[in-house]
Design a protein around this motif. Structure first.
Motif, PDB file in Angstrom:
ATOM      1  N   SER A   1       1.996  11.350  -2.051  1.00  0.00           N
ATOM      2  CA  SER A   1       2.678  12.078  -1.921  1.00  0.00           C
ATOM      3  C   SER A   1       2.542  13.485  -1.884  1.00  0.00           C
ATOM      4  CB  SER A   1       4.016  12.043  -2.701  1.00  0.00           C
ATOM      5  OG  SER A   1       4.664  10.673  -2.603  1.00  0.00           O
TER       6      SER A   1
ATOM      7  N   THR B   1       9.082   6.395   1.708  1.00  0.00           N
ATOM      8  CA  THR B   1      10.129   6.575   0.600  1.00  0.00           C
ATOM      9  C   THR B   1      10.252   5.229   0.232  1.00  0.00           C
ATOM     10  OG1 THR B   1      10.593   8.591   1.820  1.00  0.00           O
ATOM     11  CG2 THR B   1      11.985   7.717   0.290  1.00  0.00           C
TER      12      THR B   1
ATOM     13  N   ALA C   1       7.679   3.584  -2.184  1.00  0.00           N
ATOM     14  CA  ALA C   1       7.796   4.206  -3.093  1.00  0.00           C
ATOM     15  C   ALA C   1       8.820   3.996  -4.182  1.00  0.00           C
ATOM     16  CB  ALA C   1       7.622   5.831  -2.853  1.00  0.00           C
TER      17      ALA C   1
ATOM     18  N   PRO D   1       6.509  11.094  -5.667  1.00  0.00           N
ATOM     19  CA  PRO D   1       7.441  10.866  -4.261  1.00  0.00           C
ATOM     20  C   PRO D   1       8.728  11.372  -4.620  1.00  0.00           C
ATOM     21  CG  PRO D   1       6.270   8.764  -5.521  1.00  0.00           C
ATOM     22  CD  PRO D   1       5.988   9.913  -6.302  1.00  0.00           C
TER      23      PRO D   1
ATOM     24  N   ALA E   1       8.504  13.371   3.839  1.00  0.00           N
ATOM     25  CA  ALA E   1       8.988  12.105   3.413  1.00  0.00           C
ATOM     26  C   ALA E   1       9.330  11.310   4.794  1.00  0.00           C
ATOM     27  CB  ALA E   1      10.023  12.209   2.289  1.00  0.00           C
TER      28      ALA E   1
ATOM     29  N   MET F   1       1.203   6.191  -4.844  1.00  0.00           N
ATOM     30  CA  MET F   1       2.154   6.738  -5.195  1.00  0.00           C
ATOM     31  C   MET F   1       1.750   8.148  -5.332  1.00  0.00           C
ATOM     32  SD  MET F   1       4.961   4.774  -5.920  1.00  0.00           S
ATOM     33  CE  MET F   1       5.720   5.416  -7.282  1.00  0.00           C
TER      34      MET F   1
END
Length: 294
Positions: A132, A90, A93, A278, A85, A129
Motif C-alpha cells: 500500500s 482493499t 487487506a 492499507p 485503493a 500489506m
C-alpha cells in the motif's frame, strides 16, 4: 532507551537525506522506493527466520522474499500512474488485518495458516500489506511542481503518524504506565502509553504538515486535518506492533534481529506499519480532497 533514541534520530536523518538528495538529482521517488523495498525484504527474511523457530511450522522458502520483491517492483514500475485503493486489494487487506488482530486473543496458539503455508503467510503479512505504501508513493497532485515525487510526502506522513505513536508510548508509558494493555504479549505496553502515543502521533503529523507548508511552500494537507487523519493510523499501529510480539513470543525471541541498536531488526522497525499502511491508502484515496482544503 538511549540506543533506541539515537537509532530513531539516525533513521529519520537517513530518510530525510534520501529524499533531499533524490530531489536534488531528480530520483527521489526511485531512491525512496529502493530503500523501502530493501527494508521490507529484510523484514520478510527475519520473519521467516522467526517462523523456523516456532514448533510445528514448516520451513519457509526464500522464494517468498523473491515474490515480495517482484510484487513491489511490479507495482512501482508497471502499475497505473495514479494508484488508488481498489476493492480487491482493499478486501484482501481487510481480511488479513482481521486475521492478524484475531491472533491477539490467543497469543500462545500457532495459526494454522502459518503452520501449513509459512512462505505464503510471510508474503501476505509483509510485502502484500506494505505494498500500500507503493500505491501511496505514486499519488499525484497537479498543484505541485514536482508531481512525480509528491507521493513521498504522503508516505513520510504515514511513517510519522505511525512511528511517533511508538515514541509517545515510550515517553508516557515508561514514567506513567501502570495499567498494562497486553501483559502476556508485551508487558511494557500500557494504556497510559497508548494515550500518550495517540497525542504524540497527532501532534507530529500536524507539525509535519505545518513545516512543509511554511518551510517548503508545500500544502499537501491542512495541518489540523493531517493530525485528525493520523489518529486512526495511531490506533491501528498498536495492535500491529502487538502482532509481531506474538510471533516473537511463539518463536522465543526478544527481537527479530540485531541490525539496529535499541530497536532490533528490520521487522521490529516496520511491524507497526503492517496494519496502518492499507488503512492510510484508504484514507488518502477517499479523504485526500477534504484533507487538502482549508
Amino acid at each position: 532507551m538511549k540506543d533506541r533514541a539515537l537509532s530513531t534520530i539516525g533513521l529519520w536523518v537517513i530518510v530525510g537525506l534520501v529524499i533531499w538528495v533524490g530531489n536534488f538529482f531528480s530520483f527521489a521517488e526511485k531512491a525512496s522506493f529502493g530503500l523501502l523495498a530493501l527494508i521490507i525484504g529484510a523484514a520478510q527474511y527475519e520473519f521467516y527466520s522467526l517462523a523456523q523457530r516456532i514448533p510445528g511450522v514448516r520451513r519457509p522458502s526464500l522464494s517468498g522474499v523473491v515474490a515480495g520483491f517482484a510484487l513491489l517492483f511490479g507495482l512501482f514500475f508497471l502499475a497505473a500512474e495514479e494508484a488508488r485503493a481498489n476493492y480487491l486489494m482493499t478486501g484482501a487487506a481487510l481480511l488479513i488485518s482481521l486475521h492478524l488482530i484475531s491472533l491477539l486473543r490467543n497469543p500462545g496458539e500457532v495459526p494454522v495458516l502459518l503452520r501449513r503455508f509459512p512462505t505464503l503467510y510471510g508474503f501476505a503479512y509483509l510485502p502484500f500489506m506494505l505494498s500500500s505504501l507503493i500505491a501511496i508513493a505514486r499519488m499525484k497532485d497537479g498543484n505541485l511542481l514536482e508531481a512525480h515525487s509528491v507521493g513521498l510526502y504522503y508516505v513520510v506522513w504515514v511513517f510519522v503518524a505511525t512511528k511517533f505513536t511508538d515514541v509517545g508510548g515510550l515517553l508516557f508509558g515508561v514514567p506513567f504506565g501502570k495499567h498494562k494493555i497486553a501483559p502476556t504479549i508485551s508487558p511494557a505496553k500500557s494504556w497510559e502509553g497508548c494515550a500518550g502515543g495517540l497525542a504524540c502521533s497527532a501532534l507530529a503529523a500536524g507539525l509535519y504538515a505545518w513545516l512543509l507548508r511554511d518551510a517548503c511552500g508545500i500544502t499537501f494537507m491542512v495541518p489540523w486535518k493531517a493530525a485528525v487523519l493520523a489518529l486512526p493510523l495511531a490506533v491501528l499501529s498498536i495492535p500491529s506492533d502487538l502482532v509481531e510480539s506474538v510471533f516473537k513470543r511463539l518463536a522465543g525471541a526478544k527481537d527479530s534481529g540485531a541490525t539496529i541498536p535499541g530497536i532490533g531488526g528490520a521487522l521490529d522497525l516496520i511491524d507497526s506499519m503492517v496494519l496502518t499502511s492499507p488503512a492510510a491508502l484508504i484514507l488518502l484515496s477517499y479523504f485526500l480532497d477534504w484533507a487538502k482544503r482549508g
